[in-house]
Design a protein around this motif. Structure first.
Motif, PDB file in Angstrom:
ATOM      1  N   LEU A 106       1.209  -1.305   0.130  1.00 46.52           N
ATOM      2  CA  LEU A 106       0.020   0.005  -0.104  1.00 46.52           C
ATOM      3  C   LEU A 106       0.910   1.268   0.102  1.00 46.52           C
ATOM      4  O   LEU A 106       0.569   2.260  -0.512  1.00 46.52           O
ATOM      5  CB  LEU A 106      -1.026   0.011   1.104  1.00 46.52           C
ATOM      6  N   TRP A 107       1.926   1.307   0.722  1.00 49.86           N
ATOM      7  CA  TRP A 107       2.824   2.566   0.710  1.00 49.86           C
ATOM      8  C   TRP A 107       3.636   2.794  -0.486  1.00 49.86           C
ATOM      9  O   TRP A 107       3.754   3.779  -0.872  1.00 49.86           O
ATOM     10  CB  TRP A 107       3.953   2.311   1.924  1.00 49.86           C
ATOM     11  N   GLU A 108       3.917   1.574  -1.128  1.00 54.05           N
ATOM     12  CA  GLU A 108       4.359   1.870  -2.504  1.00 54.05           C
ATOM     13  C   GLU A 108       3.633   2.397  -3.257  1.00 54.05           C
ATOM     14  O   GLU A 108       3.818   3.152  -4.102  1.00 54.05           O
ATOM     15  CB  GLU A 108       5.033   0.297  -2.905  1.00 54.05           C
ATOM     16  N   THR A 109       2.307   1.690  -3.403  1.00 55.79           N
ATOM     17  CA  THR A 109       1.410   2.339  -4.290  1.00 55.79           C
ATOM     18  C   THR A 109       1.229   3.910  -4.033  1.00 55.79           C
ATOM     19  O   THR A 109       1.052   4.660  -4.965  1.00 55.79           O
ATOM     20  CB  THR A 109       0.067   1.632  -3.954  1.00 55.79           C
ATOM     21  N   PHE A 110       1.220   4.158  -2.469  1.00 58.15           N
ATOM     22  CA  PHE A 110       0.847   5.711  -2.356  1.00 58.15           C
ATOM     23  C   PHE A 110       2.096   6.444  -2.890  1.00 58.15           C
ATOM     24  O   PHE A 110       1.861   7.446  -3.510  1.00 58.15           O
ATOM     25  CB  PHE A 110       0.971   5.867  -0.720  1.00 58.15           C
ATOM     26  N   LEU A 111       3.394   5.940  -2.874  1.00 55.75           N
ATOM     27  CA  LEU A 111       4.520   6.693  -3.356  1.00 55.75           C
ATOM     28  C   LEU A 111       4.555   7.032  -4.479  1.00 55.75           C
ATOM     29  O   LEU A 111       5.063   8.172  -5.119  1.00 55.75           O
ATOM     30  CB  LEU A 111       5.529   5.931  -2.658  1.00 55.75           C
ATOM     31  N   VAL A 112       4.052   6.066  -5.408  1.00 57.42           N
ATOM     32  CA  VAL A 112       4.085   6.126  -6.810  1.00 57.42           C
ATOM     33  C   VAL A 112       2.861   7.048  -7.336  1.00 57.42           C
ATOM     34  O   VAL A 112       3.161   7.887  -7.920  1.00 57.42           O
ATOM     35  CB  VAL A 112       3.913   4.870  -7.444  1.00 57.42           C
ATOM     36  N   GLU A 113       1.754   6.762  -6.910  1.00 56.97           N
ATOM     37  CA  GLU A 113       0.583   7.356  -7.238  1.00 56.97           C
ATOM     38  C   GLU A 113       0.423   8.593  -6.833  1.00 56.97           C
ATOM     39  O   GLU A 113      -0.217   9.609  -7.774  1.00 56.97           O
ATOM     40  CB  GLU A 113      -0.594   6.586  -6.851  1.00 56.97           C
ATOM     41  N   LYS A 114       0.842   8.763  -5.643  1.00 64.98           N
ATOM     42  CA  LYS A 114       0.553  10.203  -4.934  1.00 64.98           C
ATOM     43  C   LYS A 114       1.731  11.032  -5.040  1.00 64.98           C
ATOM     44  O   LYS A 114       1.712  12.409  -5.233  1.00 64.98           O
ATOM     45  CB  LYS A 114      -0.213  10.068  -3.567  1.00 64.98           C
ATOM     46  N   LEU A 115       2.739  10.530  -4.724  1.00 72.98           N
ATOM     47  CA  LEU A 115       4.001  11.437  -4.411  1.00 72.98           C
ATOM     48  C   LEU A 115       4.700  11.465  -5.703  1.00 72.98           C
ATOM     49  O   LEU A 115       5.743  12.146  -5.685  1.00 72.98           O
ATOM     50  CB  LEU A 115       4.633  10.786  -3.146  1.00 72.98           C
ATOM     51  N   GLY A 116       4.400  10.729  -6.764  1.00 70.69           N
ATOM     52  CA  GLY A 116       5.167  10.757  -7.887  1.00 70.69           C
ATOM     53  C   GLY A 116       6.532  10.334  -7.636  1.00 70.69           C
ATOM     54  O   GLY A 116       7.509  10.657  -8.566  1.00 70.69           O
ATOM     55  N   PHE A 117       6.784   9.225  -6.984  1.00 75.74           N
ATOM     56  CA  PHE A 117       7.960   8.516  -7.189  1.00 75.74           C
ATOM     57  C   PHE A 117       8.284   7.713  -8.447  1.00 75.74           C
ATOM     58  O   PHE A 117       6.905   7.286  -8.819  1.00 75.74           O
ATOM     59  CB  PHE A 117       8.149   7.577  -5.856  1.00 75.74           C
ATOM     60  N   SER A 118       9.243   7.358  -8.734  1.00 70.86           N
ATOM     61  CA  SER A 118       9.093   6.439  -9.888  1.00 70.86           C
ATOM     62  C   SER A 118       9.266   5.031  -9.295  1.00 70.86           C
ATOM     63  O   SER A 118       9.798   4.836  -8.041  1.00 70.86           O
ATOM     64  CB  SER A 118      10.366   6.696 -10.857  1.00 70.86           C
ATOM     65  N   TRP A 119       8.612   4.111  -9.930  1.00 73.89           N
ATOM     66  CA  TRP A 119       8.798   2.625  -9.923  1.00 73.89           C
ATOM     67  C   TRP A 119       9.988   2.161  -9.016  1.00 73.89           C
ATOM     68  O   TRP A 119       9.842   1.179  -8.194  1.00 73.89           O
ATOM     69  CB  TRP A 119       8.972   2.218 -11.275  1.00 73.89           C
TER      70      TRP A 119
ATOM     71  N   ASP B 137      -5.634   2.738   2.524  1.00 75.74           N
ATOM     72  CA  ASP B 137      -6.279   2.038   1.527  1.00 75.74           C
ATOM     73  C   ASP B 137      -7.378   2.745   0.863  1.00 75.74           C
ATOM     74  O   ASP B 137      -7.423   2.561  -0.384  1.00 75.74           O
ATOM     75  CB  ASP B 137      -6.558   0.811   2.190  1.00 75.74           C
ATOM     76  N   GLU B 138      -8.271   3.261   1.565  1.00 73.99           N
ATOM     77  CA  GLU B 138      -9.329   3.947   1.155  1.00 73.99           C
ATOM     78  C   GLU B 138      -9.313   5.080   0.271  1.00 73.99           C
ATOM     79  O   GLU B 138      -9.434   5.361  -0.758  1.00 73.99           O
ATOM     80  CB  GLU B 138     -10.309   4.536   2.173  1.00 73.99           C
ATOM     81  N   TYR B 139      -7.957   5.875   0.997  1.00 70.08           N
ATOM     82  CA  TYR B 139      -7.460   7.019   0.147  1.00 70.08           C
ATOM     83  C   TYR B 139      -6.954   6.791  -1.370  1.00 70.08           C
ATOM     84  O   TYR B 139      -7.001   7.318  -2.429  1.00 70.08           O
ATOM     85  CB  TYR B 139      -6.082   7.641   0.945  1.00 70.08           C
ATOM     86  N   LEU B 140      -6.222   5.270  -1.452  1.00 72.21           N
ATOM     87  CA  LEU B 140      -5.617   5.067  -2.576  1.00 72.21           C
ATOM     88  C   LEU B 140      -6.753   4.255  -3.571  1.00 72.21           C
ATOM     89  O   LEU B 140      -6.509   3.712  -4.788  1.00 72.21           O
ATOM     90  CB  LEU B 140      -4.795   4.129  -2.545  1.00 72.21           C
ATOM     91  N   GLY B 141      -8.179   4.116  -3.192  1.00 67.50           N
ATOM     92  CA  GLY B 141      -9.161   3.486  -3.858  1.00 67.50           C
ATOM     93  C   GLY B 141      -9.121   2.130  -3.776  1.00 67.50           C
ATOM     94  O   GLY B 141      -9.569   1.446  -4.780  1.00 67.50           O
ATOM     95  N   PHE B 142      -8.487   1.558  -2.825  1.00 62.47           N
ATOM     96  CA  PHE B 142      -8.745   0.025  -2.655  1.00 62.47           C
ATOM     97  C   PHE B 142      -7.890  -0.665  -3.685  1.00 62.47           C
ATOM     98  O   PHE B 142      -8.492  -1.596  -4.363  1.00 62.47           O
ATOM     99  CB  PHE B 142     -10.072  -0.355  -2.427  1.00 62.47           C
ATOM    100  N   PRO B 143      -6.640  -0.281  -4.038  1.00 62.39           N
ATOM    101  CA  PRO B 143      -6.064  -0.936  -5.027  1.00 62.39           C
ATOM    102  C   PRO B 143      -5.854  -2.512  -4.841  1.00 62.39           C
ATOM    103  O   PRO B 143      -5.934  -2.827  -3.488  1.00 62.39           O
ATOM    104  CB  PRO B 143      -4.486  -0.306  -4.933  1.00 62.39           C
ATOM    105  N   LYS B 144      -5.679  -3.299  -5.818  1.00 65.94           N
ATOM    106  CA  LYS B 144      -5.676  -4.754  -5.886  1.00 65.94           C
ATOM    107  C   LYS B 144      -4.163  -5.102  -5.974  1.00 65.94           C
ATOM    108  O   LYS B 144      -3.692  -6.173  -5.649  1.00 65.94           O
ATOM    109  CB  LYS B 144      -6.473  -5.374  -6.761  1.00 65.94           C
ATOM    110  N   VAL B 145      -3.585  -4.282  -6.810  1.00 69.29           N
ATOM    111  CA  VAL B 145      -2.016  -4.549  -6.810  1.00 69.29           C
ATOM    112  C   VAL B 145      -1.192  -3.527  -6.869  1.00 69.29           C
ATOM    113  O   VAL B 145      -1.806  -2.141  -6.792  1.00 69.29           O
ATOM    114  CB  VAL B 145      -1.618  -5.247  -8.330  1.00 69.29           C
ATOM    115  N   ASP B 146       0.124  -3.596  -6.347  1.00 75.55           N
ATOM    116  CA  ASP B 146       0.838  -2.356  -6.226  1.00 75.55           C
ATOM    117  C   ASP B 146       1.567  -2.029  -7.663  1.00 75.55           C
ATOM    118  O   ASP B 146       1.332  -2.607  -8.529  1.00 75.55           O
ATOM    119  CB  ASP B 146       2.020  -2.888  -5.263  1.00 75.55           C
ATOM    120  N   PRO B 147       2.441  -1.281  -7.565  1.00 77.63           N
ATOM    121  CA  PRO B 147       3.111  -0.656  -8.872  1.00 77.63           C
ATOM    122  C   PRO B 147       3.846  -1.550  -9.443  1.00 77.63           C
ATOM    123  O   PRO B 147       4.280  -1.476 -10.498  1.00 77.63           O
ATOM    124  CB  PRO B 147       3.909   0.581  -8.242  1.00 77.63           C
ATOM    125  N   HIS B 148       4.353  -2.766  -8.750  1.00 82.75           N
ATOM    126  CA  HIS B 148       5.214  -3.507  -9.507  1.00 82.75           C
ATOM    127  C   HIS B 148       4.248  -4.932  -9.992  1.00 82.75           C
ATOM    128  O   HIS B 148       4.582  -5.882 -10.560  1.00 82.75           O
ATOM    129  CB  HIS B 148       6.245  -4.368  -8.439  1.00 82.75           C
TER     130      HIS B 148
END
Lengths: 217, 217
Positions: free
Chosen positions: B80-93, B116-127
């Motif tokens: 979830l944190w990886e998703t946050f970092l990529v989706e919201k903070l613009g970190f690269s993969w 989880d809610e903030y990210l829209g309950f993602p099912k997979v991370d950026p990898h």
DNA sequence: ATATTATTTTAGACAAGCCTAAAATAATAT
DNA sequence: ATATTATTTTAGGCTTGTCTAAAATAATAT
């Protein structure tokens, strides 16, 4: 490398030295850190060797420039995370402290830069406390205790001193949030309590509460 | 309470037992944890006493149900944190792994729910790795190695095995991200290398690389 | 079946961060 | 000026998580 425990000590020393303007004493620090004086003495020696503090036996400690940089960096992180929790995740005011205590120790310059940007470079946190900049510069707010205002005076709430969850919950309930304007209706000299109005509603505040609310000078 | 070190061991044991399907051996774990076999033995005893793993001397360890719950909760937080970092903070993969290693240990149920809610309950991370749900249920993806595809076959990239930063940078450069479709043009039997196309561009991938890219079965 | 090699465990040590009890020092009261 | 009290430091010990070196066990090769 600096450890989590060391960071917490430096942060506490910073806060205590902001409050009283003397050297920070072993016992004060022990109480703030929820530990014993003997443990504090141990840690003080370590921090002193590493030149984060200057220390004179029996007369307390002071942060060095190096120590202040660390303390302010931790405080910056704490306040940015608190802002994130409230602004983005919808936490309420009084729930954020504990979590931010953990998040403030994450080591990643890039993360904090990105977070700062994501939040729109906020200047104060949700409690109204100023957020130090990247270089550890912090804007001292002109704050006075609500308790010191005279009847008839009105001012904007800028911060709450105590971070006790009960107090924060109460303040939240009556709408006493940073940014709100609060007006003193009357003050009882004998016990220091006061009647105030917030959002056109009236409340009685005890002396303790009114001393914990800080307003613009 | 469970310590940071214990959480990391359980996570490693989980990952290793997903890879090989045997018990996880002391030396494997020592390598994964970047520590010595003797230290692993020590920790294994502690985790065994606490019933997070079952342990047979000289024959390796297995997670108990209780241990699996902890491991999956840490993995959930990490992803979830990886998703946050990529989706919201613009970190690269390829920059997120280290920071997520720290963030995954923050203890706050509420924080993770909100995130989880903030990210829209993602099912997979950026990898492309699946994110376990609150109850530790994880959806096993139908994944095969790109290396196993025959010439002419095309499939969607779902994940990358290795989290080596060099590899991730390279894959990022050629556009080999989860979600992208990749097509096998040709495959050299003698060294296992292949020519593929991504975004209508052609690349040669070594056997090592093609074994690290996982695609939908 | 036994010897060699590889792996794992045990034994003993160490740093960090905490503790209690006792000793040292400073502050305060007479 | 000295005795009492409060604060701080020292001494010695504990736990966690690590280490090295040596011993024990298992796997492998002859």
């Amino acid at each position: 490398m600096i450890s989590l425990a060391e960071e917490n000590y430096l942060k506490s020393i910073y806060h205590l030295s902001q409050a009283g303007s003397q050297s920070v004493l072993t016992n004060e620090l022990a109480e703030a850190m929820n530990t014993k004086a003997a443990s504090v003495t141990d840690m003080i020696k370590k921090l002193s060797t590493k030149e984060f503090i200057s220390y004179e036996k029996y007369y307390g400690v002071n942060l060095t420039t190096k120590g202040k940089v660390v303390a302010l960096s931790v405080i910056r992180k704490h306040r940015l995370w608190e802002t994130f929790l409230v602004e983005k995740l919808g936490f309420s005011w009084d729930e954020v402290h504990e979590v931010a205590e953990q998040l403030e120790h994450i080591q990643s310059k890039r993360l904090i830069e990105k977070l700062d940007e994501y939040l729109g470079f906020p200047k104060v946190d949700p409690h109204g406390d100023p957020i130090p900049d990247t270089n550890g510069k912090i804007k001292a707010l002109q704050q006075v205790m609500l308790a010191s205002l005279k009847p008839g005076a009105a001012s904007m709430i800028v911060a709450v001193k105590d971070s006790d969850s009960q107090l924060l919950k109460y303040l939240d309930k009556i709408g006493a949030r940073p940014g709100k304007t609060i007006k003193v209706i009357e003050r009882e000299e004998y016990d220091g309590s006061m009647e105030v109005s917030i959002n056109n509603q009236r409340f009685f505040l005890s002396k303790e509460v009114s001393e914990n609310i800080l307003v613009n000078a």
